[in-house]
Design a protein around this motif. Structure first.
Motif, PDB file in Angstrom:
ATOM      1  N   VAL A 170       1.099  -1.189  -0.071  1.00  0.00           N
ATOM      2  CA  VAL A 170      -0.255   0.059   0.265  1.00  0.00           C
ATOM      3  C   VAL A 170       0.478   1.162  -0.044  1.00  0.00           C
ATOM      4  CG1 VAL A 170      -2.000   1.437   1.753  1.00  0.00           C
ATOM      5  CG2 VAL A 170      -1.977  -1.452   0.858  1.00  0.00           C
ATOM      6  N   ALA A 171       1.924   1.485   1.011  1.00  0.00           N
ATOM      7  CA  ALA A 171       3.182   2.338   1.235  1.00  0.00           C
ATOM      8  C   ALA A 171       4.036   2.636  -0.511  1.00  0.00           C
ATOM      9  CB  ALA A 171       4.091   2.534   1.729  1.00  0.00           C
ATOM     10  N   ARG A 172       3.802   1.513  -1.373  1.00  0.00           N
ATOM     11  CA  ARG A 172       3.917   1.819  -2.692  1.00  0.00           C
ATOM     12  C   ARG A 172       3.235   2.328  -3.571  1.00  0.00           C
ATOM     13  NH1 ARG A 172       8.536  -3.449  -4.185  1.00  0.00           N
ATOM     14  NH2 ARG A 172       9.369  -3.165  -1.530  1.00  0.00           N
ATOM     15  N   LEU A 173       2.200   1.778  -4.079  1.00  0.00           N
ATOM     16  CA  LEU A 173       1.328   1.950  -3.644  1.00  0.00           C
ATOM     17  C   LEU A 173       0.519   3.805  -3.635  1.00  0.00           C
ATOM     18  CD1 LEU A 173      -0.849  -0.851  -4.847  1.00  0.00           C
ATOM     19  CD2 LEU A 173       0.200  -0.089  -6.716  1.00  0.00           C
ATOM     20  N   VAL A 174       0.831   4.829  -2.946  1.00  0.00           N
ATOM     21  CA  VAL A 174       0.117   5.523  -2.707  1.00  0.00           C
ATOM     22  C   VAL A 174       0.833   6.322  -2.705  1.00  0.00           C
ATOM     23  CG1 VAL A 174      -1.182   6.916  -0.557  1.00  0.00           C
ATOM     24  CG2 VAL A 174      -1.757   4.398  -0.965  1.00  0.00           C
ATOM     25  N   LEU A 175       2.037   5.856  -1.740  1.00  0.00           N
ATOM     26  CA  LEU A 175       2.928   7.157  -1.145  1.00  0.00           C
ATOM     27  C   LEU A 175       4.031   7.076  -2.345  1.00  0.00           C
ATOM     28  CD1 LEU A 175       3.655   6.482   2.410  1.00  0.00           C
ATOM     29  CD2 LEU A 175       2.644   8.200   1.168  1.00  0.00           C
ATOM     30  N   ASP A 176       4.956   5.626  -2.803  1.00  0.00           N
ATOM     31  CA  ASP A 176       5.381   5.894  -3.568  1.00  0.00           C
ATOM     32  C   ASP A 176       5.384   6.274  -4.880  1.00  0.00           C
ATOM     33  OD1 ASP A 176       7.509   4.826  -1.301  1.00  0.00           O
ATOM     34  OD2 ASP A 176       7.719   2.707  -2.290  1.00  0.00           O
ATOM     35  N   THR A 177       4.721   6.422  -5.491  1.00  0.00           N
ATOM     36  CA  THR A 177       3.734   6.914  -6.966  1.00  0.00           C
ATOM     37  C   THR A 177       3.578   8.167  -7.017  1.00  0.00           C
ATOM     38  OG1 THR A 177       1.729   6.692  -5.478  1.00  0.00           O
ATOM     39  CG2 THR A 177       2.643   5.161  -6.835  1.00  0.00           C
ATOM     40  N   GLU A 178       3.743   8.502  -6.010  1.00  0.00           N
ATOM     41  CA  GLU A 178       3.974  10.235  -5.707  1.00  0.00           C
ATOM     42  C   GLU A 178       5.122  10.643  -6.032  1.00  0.00           C
ATOM     43  OE1 GLU A 178       2.752  11.173  -1.675  1.00  0.00           O
ATOM     44  OE2 GLU A 178       0.533  11.166  -2.268  1.00  0.00           O
ATOM     45  N   ALA A 179       6.628   9.895  -5.793  1.00  0.00           N
ATOM     46  CA  ALA A 179       7.504  10.158  -6.485  1.00  0.00           C
ATOM     47  C   ALA A 179       7.923  10.712  -7.955  1.00  0.00           C
ATOM     48  CB  ALA A 179       8.604   8.746  -5.926  1.00  0.00           C
ATOM     49  N   ALA A 180       6.615  10.342  -8.657  1.00  0.00           N
ATOM     50  CA  ALA A 180       6.652  10.005 -10.065  1.00  0.00           C
ATOM     51  C   ALA A 180       6.111  11.331 -10.107  1.00  0.00           C
ATOM     52  CB  ALA A 180       6.356   9.509 -10.955  1.00  0.00           C
ATOM     53  N   GLN A 181       5.869  12.499  -9.346  1.00  0.00           N
ATOM     54  CA  GLN A 181       5.345  13.779  -9.116  1.00  0.00           C
ATOM     55  C   GLN A 181       6.146  14.026  -9.232  1.00  0.00           C
ATOM     56  OE1 GLN A 181       1.710  15.044  -7.199  1.00  0.00           O
ATOM     57  NE2 GLN A 181       1.913  17.413  -7.291  1.00  0.00           N
ATOM     58  N   ASP A 182       6.870  14.220  -7.330  1.00  0.00           N
ATOM     59  CA  ASP A 182       7.831  14.712  -6.672  1.00  0.00           C
ATOM     60  C   ASP A 182       9.537  14.868  -7.809  1.00  0.00           C
ATOM     61  OD1 ASP A 182       6.394  15.558  -4.314  1.00  0.00           O
ATOM     62  OD2 ASP A 182       7.500  13.625  -3.557  1.00  0.00           O
ATOM     63  N   ARG A 183       9.281  14.043  -8.424  1.00  0.00           N
ATOM     64  CA  ARG A 183      10.351  14.022  -9.553  1.00  0.00           C
ATOM     65  C   ARG A 183      10.347  15.600 -10.717  1.00  0.00           C
ATOM     66  NH1 ARG A 183      12.711   9.196 -12.848  1.00  0.00           N
ATOM     67  NH2 ARG A 183       9.569   9.350 -13.620  1.00  0.00           N
ATOM     68  N   VAL A 184       8.592  15.712 -10.750  1.00  0.00           N
ATOM     69  CA  VAL A 184       8.695  16.827 -11.956  1.00  0.00           C
ATOM     70  C   VAL A 184       9.370  18.424 -11.237  1.00  0.00           C
ATOM     71  CG1 VAL A 184       7.308  17.553 -13.302  1.00  0.00           C
ATOM     72  CG2 VAL A 184       8.210  15.351 -13.335  1.00  0.00           C
ATOM     73  N   VAL A 185       7.825  17.847 -10.077  1.00  0.00           N
ATOM     74  CA  VAL A 185       7.753  19.758  -9.651  1.00  0.00           C
ATOM     75  C   VAL A 185       9.061  19.728  -8.435  1.00  0.00           C
ATOM     76  CG1 VAL A 185       6.189  20.170  -7.908  1.00  0.00           C
ATOM     77  CG2 VAL A 185       5.706  18.647  -9.538  1.00  0.00           C
ATOM     78  N   ARG A 186       9.538  19.001  -7.914  1.00  0.00           N
ATOM     79  CA  ARG A 186      10.468  19.294  -6.295  1.00  0.00           C
ATOM     80  C   ARG A 186      11.780  18.480  -7.095  1.00  0.00           C
ATOM     81  NH1 ARG A 186       9.355  16.537  -1.284  1.00  0.00           N
ATOM     82  NH2 ARG A 186      11.545  17.176  -0.511  1.00  0.00           N
ATOM     83  N   VAL A 187      12.023  18.502  -8.863  1.00  0.00           N
ATOM     84  CA  VAL A 187      13.416  17.980  -8.447  1.00  0.00           C
ATOM     85  C   VAL A 187      13.978  18.487 -10.415  1.00  0.00           C
ATOM     86  CG1 VAL A 187      15.274  16.757  -9.206  1.00  0.00           C
ATOM     87  CG2 VAL A 187      13.677  15.900  -7.501  1.00  0.00           C
ATOM     88  N   ARG A 188      13.350  18.497 -10.770  1.00  0.00           N
ATOM     89  CA  ARG A 188      13.833  18.986 -12.289  1.00  0.00           C
ATOM     90  C   ARG A 188      12.889  20.318 -13.036  1.00  0.00           C
ATOM     91  NH1 ARG A 188      11.317  13.676 -16.236  1.00  0.00           N
ATOM     92  NH2 ARG A 188      12.924  11.997 -14.707  1.00  0.00           N
ATOM     93  N   MET A 189      12.124  20.678 -12.406  1.00  0.00           N
ATOM     94  CA  MET A 189      11.898  22.301 -12.095  1.00  0.00           C
ATOM     95  C   MET A 189      12.519  22.890 -12.074  1.00  0.00           C
ATOM     96  SD  MET A 189       9.988  22.151 -15.011  1.00  0.00           S
ATOM     97  CE  MET A 189       9.083  20.718 -15.701  1.00  0.00           C
ATOM     98  N   PRO A 190      13.084  23.072 -10.001  1.00  0.00           N
ATOM     99  CA  PRO A 190      13.630  23.591  -9.340  1.00  0.00           C
ATOM    100  C   PRO A 190      15.308  23.795 -10.494  1.00  0.00           C
ATOM    101  CG  PRO A 190      12.527  22.498  -8.215  1.00  0.00           C
ATOM    102  CD  PRO A 190      12.598  22.014  -9.556  1.00  0.00           C
ATOM    103  N   VAL A 191      15.783  22.830 -10.906  1.00  0.00           N
ATOM    104  CA  VAL A 191      17.359  22.847 -11.484  1.00  0.00           C
ATOM    105  C   VAL A 191      17.068  23.277 -12.854  1.00  0.00           C
ATOM    106  CG1 VAL A 191      18.790  21.688 -12.156  1.00  0.00           C
ATOM    107  CG2 VAL A 191      18.024  19.954 -10.362  1.00  0.00           C
ATOM    108  N   LEU A 192      15.923  23.483 -13.716  1.00  0.00           N
ATOM    109  CA  LEU A 192      15.885  23.733 -14.375  1.00  0.00           C
ATOM    110  C   LEU A 192      15.719  24.876 -14.895  1.00  0.00           C
ATOM    111  CD1 LEU A 192      15.976  23.480 -17.645  1.00  0.00           C
ATOM    112  CD2 LEU A 192      13.324  23.136 -17.046  1.00  0.00           C
ATOM    113  N   THR A 193      15.093  25.684 -13.592  1.00  0.00           N
ATOM    114  CA  THR A 193      14.609  27.232 -13.542  1.00  0.00           C
ATOM    115  C   THR A 193      16.412  27.864 -12.993  1.00  0.00           C
ATOM    116  OG1 THR A 193      12.511  26.558 -12.741  1.00  0.00           O
ATOM    117  CG2 THR A 193      13.570  28.678 -12.186  1.00  0.00           C
ATOM    118  N   ALA A 194      16.994  27.378 -11.936  1.00  0.00           N
ATOM    119  CA  ALA A 194      17.934  27.599 -10.959  1.00  0.00           C
ATOM    120  C   ALA A 194      18.795  27.836 -11.978  1.00  0.00           C
ATOM    121  CB  ALA A 194      18.354  26.540 -10.244  1.00  0.00           C
ATOM    122  N   PHE A 195      18.918  27.012 -12.986  1.00  0.00           N
ATOM    123  CA  PHE A 195      20.784  26.609 -13.629  1.00  0.00           C
ATOM    124  C   PHE A 195      20.024  27.721 -15.138  1.00  0.00           C
ATOM    125  CE2 PHE A 195      22.143  23.502 -11.321  1.00  0.00           C
ATOM    126  CZ  PHE A 195      23.701  23.865 -10.712  1.00  0.00           C
TER     127      PHE A 195
END
Length: 632
Positions: A170-195
């Motif tokens: 259940v943790a994988r299906l609920v919490l870990d799938t949110e990592a796919a969103q975090d990878r875009v919102v909290r990782v890729r976009m901040p790095v792209l914007t900063a540099f």
């Protein structure tokens, strides 16, 4: 089996036609046993072979059609909005700095009108672009999250749940799938914007004072790359553990929830809370230590900013003294890094988020692979999972026989490969187990109309044998063959908190109301189809719940019937009535039963063959692992 019954009805219904499972057999069990032709497994070949009849497996649930707007366009839109937001923020600071410094010189007002307009423009555009940035980034992130969740469900629908912990799942299906969103919102976009914005700022500084551009580029690399990487390296081990620790906490809480009533009745609430509290403490400690590393990283970024501002003032002051730079431009050099710092500071958190999302997405990738259980003689190869792959044509089966003459072995049976493929079950020298042999070799044949009961002490391997028969485990030795679609009534057949009709349609999703009522009538139940059964069927009596599950099996029209402790938790009168109905409803079908009450079956069924399972020599009849055909 009952493990996959934990999932919502839509997922179960997609494969219910092929599962032929009224009690909750997992789709993979049906894939191994619910074919119109014979299905055969062998330990020597390490594979589960399935026939190629028309009644093969339903297609695995696939993600819905792609959205109208391609993902590439959505990505470009989100990236453009993020870059625009960052650029507007830095431009607003630079323009405001120039305007304030220039206004202090009291020039004609007309000389300031362009700067005033620019400040207003960048101030307004920053807010608008920020809104568009959040909208586009989260839309893209949610699209990635939805795809990850759909892929995870599709993977789970096509494999057994043996060896998996439901809380962690259940943790994988609920919490870990949110990592796919975090990878875009909290990782890729901040790095792209900063540099991206940082590169524009360095270019602008190069037009003013080349030396200032070098200082700013150094700050960009130090605060945007070196400091986040160092902080991420410090917390790397903790970041990788957070997702698994969250799964452990979810598993502990789920187990606590399941046993709440028992713990309360026995006064063991404090003892029951200990695993959950321990898991929560481990997770909290890991998050606190990771937060400490993140705080130190942000401190390093602030120190880098302070050094950069001082260095820029020195470089700019020299340029002003040499007449190469105006006073207002010096304010631009000094204040622009403050705005750029707002873009660089989140990169410390982005680096930690990158490592956490990588660990979480790796856990999701693990759902694509079944939990491996070693096959004798080949514990390290991919052959461990071959039995999960259906073959298009029935393959020849190589038999690995166990010791002859052992309890449960009958030498008068033809080998499984010589079986014609009619409904029934053939076990030929079968040895079962997860990581070691549990039973002595077992050979038997269940022909149409016959009833065979497997008995033995608790832990001898009865349910493990049943899991092997259903395709959830590879055989340790020997062969197992199953003819026709299989209906399995499990000991704890799951009933969803919905109507009687919806629970019945798990057996056959396209069944009409009339067919549902006929199935209920045949199992001697008078229940309205719209009646809600409650969570886990709590609004029904034990006998009613078993009969609803039996009706679900009946709707699936199985050729071979498997019953796991069919009379468990039922009073004697209800148990006898249920057995009589099973004998009547499946009069011509082969029935294999796992039970601790063979005497009761002998009383109600006219012709019963009892097979005693014996533990493998040298081991106690116990198995510490969860029962594979029951909810752990």
């Amino acid at each position: 089996m009952a493990v996959l019954d934990e999932f919502p009805p839509p997922l179960r219904a997609r494969g219910a036609d092929t599962q032929r499972d009224g009690g909750g057999a997992p789709p993979s069990a049906a894939a191994a046993a619910a074919h119109d032709h014979q299905s055969t497994a062998t330990a020597e070949g390490g594979g589960w072979r399935t026939g190629s009849g028309r009644g093969g497996r339903d297609p695995v649930p696939q993600p819905p059609p792609s959205p109208t707007r391609p993902t590439t366009v959505a990505t470009i839109t989100a990236a453009a909005a993020a870059l625009g937001t960052g650029a507007a923020a830095v431009a607003l600071m630079a323009t405001s700095a120039w305007l304030i410094a220039r206004a202090a010189e009291q020039p004609p007002v007309l000389h300031l009108l362009v700067a005033v307009t620019a400040v207003r423009f960048f101030g307004l555009s920053r807010g608008v672009l920020r809104y568009l940035d959040r909208l586009a980034a989260h839309r893209l992130g949610l699209r990635h999250q939805a795809r990850a969740r759909l892929d995870s469900y599709a993977a789970l629908a096509d494999q057994p749940m043996v060896g998996r912990r439901l809380g962690d799942l259940v943790a994988r299906l609920v919490l870990d799938t949110e990592a796919a969103q975090d990878r875009v919102v909290r990782v890729r976009m901040p790095v792209l914007t900063a540099f991206g914005v940082g590169a524009l700022a360095v270019t602008g500084f190069a037009l003013l004072v080349p030396a200032a551009a070098v200082v700013l580029a150094g700050y960009l690399l130090l605060a945007g790359l070196v400091v986040p990487r160092l902080a991420g390296h410090v917390s790397a081990r903790l970041d990788a553990r957070i997702a698994p620790l969250g799964g452990e906490l979810a598993e502990a809480v789920l187990r606590l929830h399941r046993h709440t009533v028992l713990l309360h009745l026995t006064g063991q609430e404090a003892r029951g809370l200990e695993p959950a509290r321990a898991a929560a403490a481990r997770l909290r400690e890991a998050e606190q230590r990771a937060a400490t590393a993140r705080g130190l990283g942000q401190l390093g970024a602030w120190l880098a900013l302070a050094v950069t501002v001082v260095a820029l003032l020195g470089v700019g002051g020299t340029a002003v003294a040499a007449g190469q730079l105006s006073g207002p431009a010096l304010a631009v050099l000094a204040l622009t890094p403050l705005a750029l710092h707002e873009l660089l500071l989140p990169l410390v958190d982005a680096e930690q988020a990158r490592r956490r999302t990588a660990a979480a997405l790796a856990r999701l990738d693990g759902l694509q692979r079944p939990v491996p259980f070693p096959v004798r003689g080949d514990t390290a190869s991919a052959r461990q999972r071959d039995y999960l792959k259906p073959a298009g044509e029935r393959a020849a089966v190589r038999t690995v026989r166990g010791d002859t003459g052992a309890p449960g072995v009958r030498d008068d049976l033809e080998p499984a490969e010589e079986w014609a493929g009619e409904p029934g079950v053939v076990l030929d020298g079968l040895v079962v187990g997860r990581t070691s042999d549990l039973t002595e070799p077992v050979s038997l044949r269940v022909r149409p109309g016959r009833r065979v009961v497997l008995v033995g002490p608790s832990g001898v391997g009865k349910s493990t044998l049943l899991a092997t028969l259903l395709g959830q485990l590879a055989p340790r030795a020997g062969t197992v063959a199953v003819g026709g679609p299989v209906g399995c009534l499990t000991q704890d057949a799951h009933l969803f908190d919905t109507t009687v009709a919806e629970n019945l349609r798990l057996g056959r999703p396209d069944a009409t109301d009339a067919e549902l009522l006929e199935a209920l009538r045949r199992v001697r139940l008078d229940l309205p189809l719209e009646r809600h059964v409650g969570e886990h069927g709590t609004r029904l009596s034990g006998g009613e719940a078993r009969r609803v599950a039996l009706a679900r099996v009946l709707l699936a029209a199985p050729a071979t019937v498997v019953l796991d402790e069919p009379t468990e938790h039922l009073d004697a009168e209800t148990a006898r009535a249920l057995l009589r109905d099973v004998d009547t409803l499946f009069a011509g079908a082969p029935v294999l039963v796992v039970s601790h009450q063979p005497e009761l079956l002998r009383q109600e069924w006219s012709d019963v063959e009892v097979v005693h399972l014996s533990a493998r020599a040298g081991r106690a009849p116990s198995d510490p692992l969860p029962d594979p055909v029951r909810t752990p």
